[in-house]
Design an enzyme around this catalytic site. Structure first.
Site, PDB file in Angstrom:
ATOM      1  N   ASP A 185      22.930 -37.091  93.926  1.00  0.00           N
ATOM      2  CA  ASP A 185      23.445 -35.733  94.170  1.00  0.00           C
ATOM      3  C   ASP A 185      24.751 -35.601  93.411  1.00  0.00           C
ATOM      4  O   ASP A 185      25.342 -36.600  92.976  1.00  0.00           O
ATOM      5  CB  ASP A 185      23.680 -35.551  95.681  1.00  0.00           C
ATOM      6  CG  ASP A 185      24.277 -34.190  96.002  1.00  0.00           C
ATOM      7  OD1 ASP A 185      23.733 -33.181  95.529  1.00  0.00           O
ATOM      8  OD2 ASP A 185      25.307 -34.134  96.704  1.00  0.00           O
ATOM      9  N   SER A 186      25.217 -34.361  93.298  1.00  0.00           N
ATOM     10  CA  SER A 186      26.499 -34.112  92.656  1.00  0.00           C
ATOM     11  C   SER A 186      27.655 -34.755  93.425  1.00  0.00           C
ATOM     12  O   SER A 186      28.704 -35.020  92.856  1.00  0.00           O
ATOM     13  CB  SER A 186      26.734 -32.600  92.572  1.00  0.00           C
ATOM     14  OG  SER A 186      26.625 -32.033  93.860  1.00  0.00           O
ATOM     15  N   TYR A 189      28.488 -29.317  90.873  1.00  0.00           N
ATOM     16  CA  TYR A 189      27.583 -28.984  89.775  1.00  0.00           C
ATOM     17  C   TYR A 189      27.196 -27.489  89.839  1.00  0.00           C
ATOM     18  O   TYR A 189      26.777 -26.917  88.847  1.00  0.00           O
ATOM     19  CB  TYR A 189      26.285 -29.787  89.889  1.00  0.00           C
ATOM     20  CG  TYR A 189      26.327 -31.247  89.504  1.00  0.00           C
ATOM     21  CD1 TYR A 189      27.507 -31.915  89.215  1.00  0.00           C
ATOM     22  CD2 TYR A 189      25.124 -31.966  89.436  1.00  0.00           C
ATOM     23  CE1 TYR A 189      27.491 -33.267  88.875  1.00  0.00           C
ATOM     24  CE2 TYR A 189      25.100 -33.307  89.089  1.00  0.00           C
ATOM     25  CZ  TYR A 189      26.292 -33.963  88.814  1.00  0.00           C
ATOM     26  OH  TYR A 189      26.261 -35.280  88.482  1.00  0.00           O
ATOM     27  N   GLY A 190      27.299 -26.920  91.034  1.00  0.00           N
ATOM     28  CA  GLY A 190      26.750 -25.577  91.277  1.00  0.00           C
ATOM     29  C   GLY A 190      27.387 -24.476  90.456  1.00  0.00           C
ATOM     30  O   GLY A 190      26.813 -23.401  90.306  1.00  0.00           O
ATOM     31  N   CYS A 206      20.076 -32.986  95.016  1.00  0.00           N
ATOM     32  CA  CYS A 206      20.872 -31.808  94.658  1.00  0.00           C
ATOM     33  C   CYS A 206      19.956 -30.653  94.238  1.00  0.00           C
ATOM     34  O   CYS A 206      19.145 -30.800  93.315  1.00  0.00           O
ATOM     35  CB  CYS A 206      21.797 -32.177  93.516  1.00  0.00           C
ATOM     36  SG  CYS A 206      22.863 -30.848  92.985  1.00  0.00           S
ATOM     37  N   ASN A 207      20.116 -29.518  94.895  1.00  0.00           N
ATOM     38  CA  ASN A 207      19.300 -28.348  94.533  1.00  0.00           C
ATOM     39  C   ASN A 207      19.616 -27.869  93.120  1.00  0.00           C
ATOM     40  O   ASN A 207      18.723 -27.462  92.382  1.00  0.00           O
ATOM     41  CB  ASN A 207      19.576 -27.197  95.504  1.00  0.00           C
ATOM     42  CG  ASN A 207      18.874 -27.376  96.822  1.00  0.00           C
ATOM     43  OD1 ASN A 207      17.863 -26.754  97.086  1.00  0.00           O
ATOM     44  ND2 ASN A 207      19.394 -28.257  97.661  1.00  0.00           N
ATOM     45  N   THR A 208      20.899 -27.906  92.759  1.00  0.00           N
ATOM     46  CA  THR A 208      21.294 -27.412  91.436  1.00  0.00           C
ATOM     47  C   THR A 208      20.643 -28.257  90.342  1.00  0.00           C
ATOM     48  O   THR A 208      20.159 -27.727  89.335  1.00  0.00           O
ATOM     49  CB  THR A 208      22.833 -27.429  91.306  1.00  0.00           C
ATOM     50  OG1 THR A 208      23.403 -26.756  92.441  1.00  0.00           O
ATOM     51  CG2 THR A 208      23.283 -26.747  90.040  1.00  0.00           C
ATOM     52  N   GLU A 254      32.220 -29.019 103.470  1.00  0.00           N
ATOM     53  CA  GLU A 254      33.017 -30.206 103.111  1.00  0.00           C
ATOM     54  C   GLU A 254      34.197 -30.370 104.066  1.00  0.00           C
ATOM     55  O   GLU A 254      34.554 -31.480 104.451  1.00  0.00           O
ATOM     56  CB  GLU A 254      33.562 -30.067 101.684  1.00  0.00           C
ATOM     57  CG  GLU A 254      32.491 -30.035 100.624  1.00  0.00           C
ATOM     58  CD  GLU A 254      32.464 -31.285  99.766  1.00  0.00           C
ATOM     59  OE1 GLU A 254      33.469 -32.000  99.732  1.00  0.00           O
ATOM     60  OE2 GLU A 254      31.412 -31.522  99.139  1.00  0.00           O
ATOM     61  N   CYS A 308      20.675 -25.666  99.373  1.00  0.00           N
ATOM     62  CA  CYS A 308      21.843 -26.423  98.917  1.00  0.00           C
ATOM     63  C   CYS A 308      22.052 -27.565  99.894  1.00  0.00           C
ATOM     64  O   CYS A 308      21.886 -27.396 101.098  1.00  0.00           O
ATOM     65  CB  CYS A 308      23.076 -25.506  98.900  1.00  0.00           C
ATOM     66  SG  CYS A 308      24.624 -26.347  98.560  1.00  0.00           S
ATOM     67  N   THR A 309      22.441 -28.719  99.352  1.00  0.00           N
ATOM     68  CA  THR A 309      22.639 -29.909 100.182  1.00  0.00           C
ATOM     69  C   THR A 309      23.580 -29.674 101.359  1.00  0.00           C
ATOM     70  O   THR A 309      23.439 -30.294 102.403  1.00  0.00           O
ATOM     71  CB  THR A 309      23.258 -31.026  99.326  1.00  0.00           C
ATOM     72  OG1 THR A 309      24.356 -30.473  98.580  1.00  0.00           O
ATOM     73  CG2 THR A 309      22.250 -31.648  98.406  1.00  0.00           C
ATOM     74  N   HIS A 310      24.581 -28.798 101.153  1.00  0.00           N
ATOM     75  CA  HIS A 310      25.639 -28.646 102.152  1.00  0.00           C
ATOM     76  C   HIS A 310      25.266 -27.733 103.326  1.00  0.00           C
ATOM     77  O   HIS A 310      25.853 -27.826 104.390  1.00  0.00           O
ATOM     78  CB  HIS A 310      26.883 -28.061 101.491  1.00  0.00           C
ATOM     79  CG  HIS A 310      27.614 -29.021 100.615  1.00  0.00           C
ATOM     80  ND1 HIS A 310      27.012 -29.665  99.563  1.00  0.00           N
ATOM     81  CD2 HIS A 310      28.899 -29.444 100.636  1.00  0.00           C
ATOM     82  CE1 HIS A 310      27.892 -30.436  98.973  1.00  0.00           C
ATOM     83  NE2 HIS A 310      29.046 -30.321  99.595  1.00  0.00           N
TER      84      HIS A 310
HETATM   85  N1  DGL Z   1      24.652 -30.515  95.679  1.00  0.00           N
HETATM   86  C1  DGL Z   1      24.782 -29.129  95.291  1.00  0.00           C
HETATM   87  C2  DGL Z   1      23.445 -28.408  95.544  1.00  0.00           C
HETATM   88  O1  DGL Z   1      22.663 -28.787  96.391  1.00  0.00           O
HETATM   89  C3  DGL Z   1      25.917 -28.433  96.022  1.00  0.00           C
HETATM   90  C4  DGL Z   1      27.298 -28.905  95.610  1.00  0.00           C
HETATM   91  C5  DGL Z   1      27.593 -28.662  94.143  1.00  0.00           C
HETATM   92  O2  DGL Z   1      27.809 -27.498  93.746  1.00  0.00           O
HETATM   93  O3  DGL Z   1      27.614 -29.630  93.400  1.00  0.00           O
HETATM   94  O4  DGL Z   1      23.158 -27.445  94.887  1.00  0.00           O
END
Ligand code: DGL
Length: 282
Positions: A16-17, A48-49, A79-81, A158, A190-192
């Site tokens: 993940d990012s 990364y988003g 990571c979704n992005t 976060e 999104c992971t968060h």
């Molecule tokens: N991990 C990213 C996602 O799931 C979220 C955090 C980021 O922007 O890196 O898209």
């Protein structure tokens, strides 16, 4: 089958990012308690988003390449992005299965919607990619997808601001266009966002009606990863001890930077103390 056992016993790679992907590890641990997991969080370059697809793909190649060097049997892109833009390139470059989080979430949403209108909350990069809209269209051409970038939800998760006025207000603002469109399913893309599940669900029920479905894709992904490994005979086979009891797998954490708040943040996403992380360079 000769030669298959060592592959089965190899760890599962997850990246993940940053630390948000530990929500996916938490779900994987629940679905696949015997698997060893090597998790890589690119904490030096998160988020990364907000970055462009070419940059995200370059970072993803670095992360995935490192996991391959650790001998993983398959890679889960938490990571979704990254899942939105990089899997085709990763599959060309890497000689092992690469599983993303978009398609499982889209399949679950397609099965849940009754009005064929699905909302997606995700990072700006994921929404801009159109990946969820494509994945949902592949499930049913009747489905209309409404994407909404929800960038403020990342720092709120976060910081642990997962309840109260501030996250509720942010959730309402991001849900408003989805309510106007009349969606009956909202994918947390999104992971968060699973950390904000309760507040998003509460606001969504108030705005979209009590029957709205909020989809935490981490759980769906873990289920699909489990079926994928089972179907390919890649489940950790050496997990049965002498008494026949399954040995629990271990989670190893790699990060590209150790943030000062690592312990609290990692525990928040993982749902338990994470243990020490090894810092690596990519
Ligand atoms: N991990 C990213 C996602 O799931 C979220 C955090 C980021 O922007 O890196 O898209």
């Amino acid at each position: 089958m000769k030669g298959a056992a060592p592959r089965r016993d190899a760890p599962l790679g997850v990246f993940d990012s940053g630390l948000g992907g530990l929500t996916v590890v938490r779900a994987l641990r629940a679905a696949l308690p015997c698997e060893d997991i090597v998790y890589l969080g690119d904490t030096a370059r998160v988020p990364y988003g907000t970055k462009g697809a070419a940059t995200v793909t370059r970072y993803a190649l670095g992360c995935a390449g490192h996991l391959v060097s650790r001998g993983v049997k398959a890679i889960v892109v938490a990571c979704n992005t990254v899942s939105a833009v990089a899997p085709p390139r990763l599959r060309v470059e890497l000689d092992l299965p690469v599983l993303g989080v978009i398609e499982p979430g889209a399949r679950a949403a397609a099965a849940a919607t009754r009005v064929f209108k699905v909302g997606v909350l995700a990072t700006a990069g994921t929404i801009a990619s159109g990946a969820y809209a494509r994945a949902l269209a592949a499930c049913s051409t009747r489905i209309e997808t409404y994407g909404q970038a929800a960038p403020l939800l990342v720092p709120l998760a976060e910081e642990g601001w997962t309840e109260g006025e501030v996250p509720a207000l942010a959730a309402r603002r991001y849900l408003a266009p989805l309510a106007a469109a009349g969606v009956d399913v909202v994918i947390l893309g999104c992971t968060h966002y699973p950390l904000l599940f309760d507040v998003i669900e509460r606001e969504a029920k108030a705005m979209l009606g009590p029957d709205v479905t909020i989809l935490d894709s981490a759980t769906v992904v873990a289920r699909e990863v489990a079926s994928f490994l089972r179907e390919r005979d890649l489940l950790r086979g050496g997990a049965l001890g002498a008494d026949g009891a399954a040995a629990p797998g271990a989670t190893r954490l790699l990060v590209t930077d150790v943030p000062k708040t690592f312990d609290e943040t990692a525990a928040r996403f993982l749902g338990e103390r994470a243990g020490a992380a090894e810092q690596i360079d990519l």
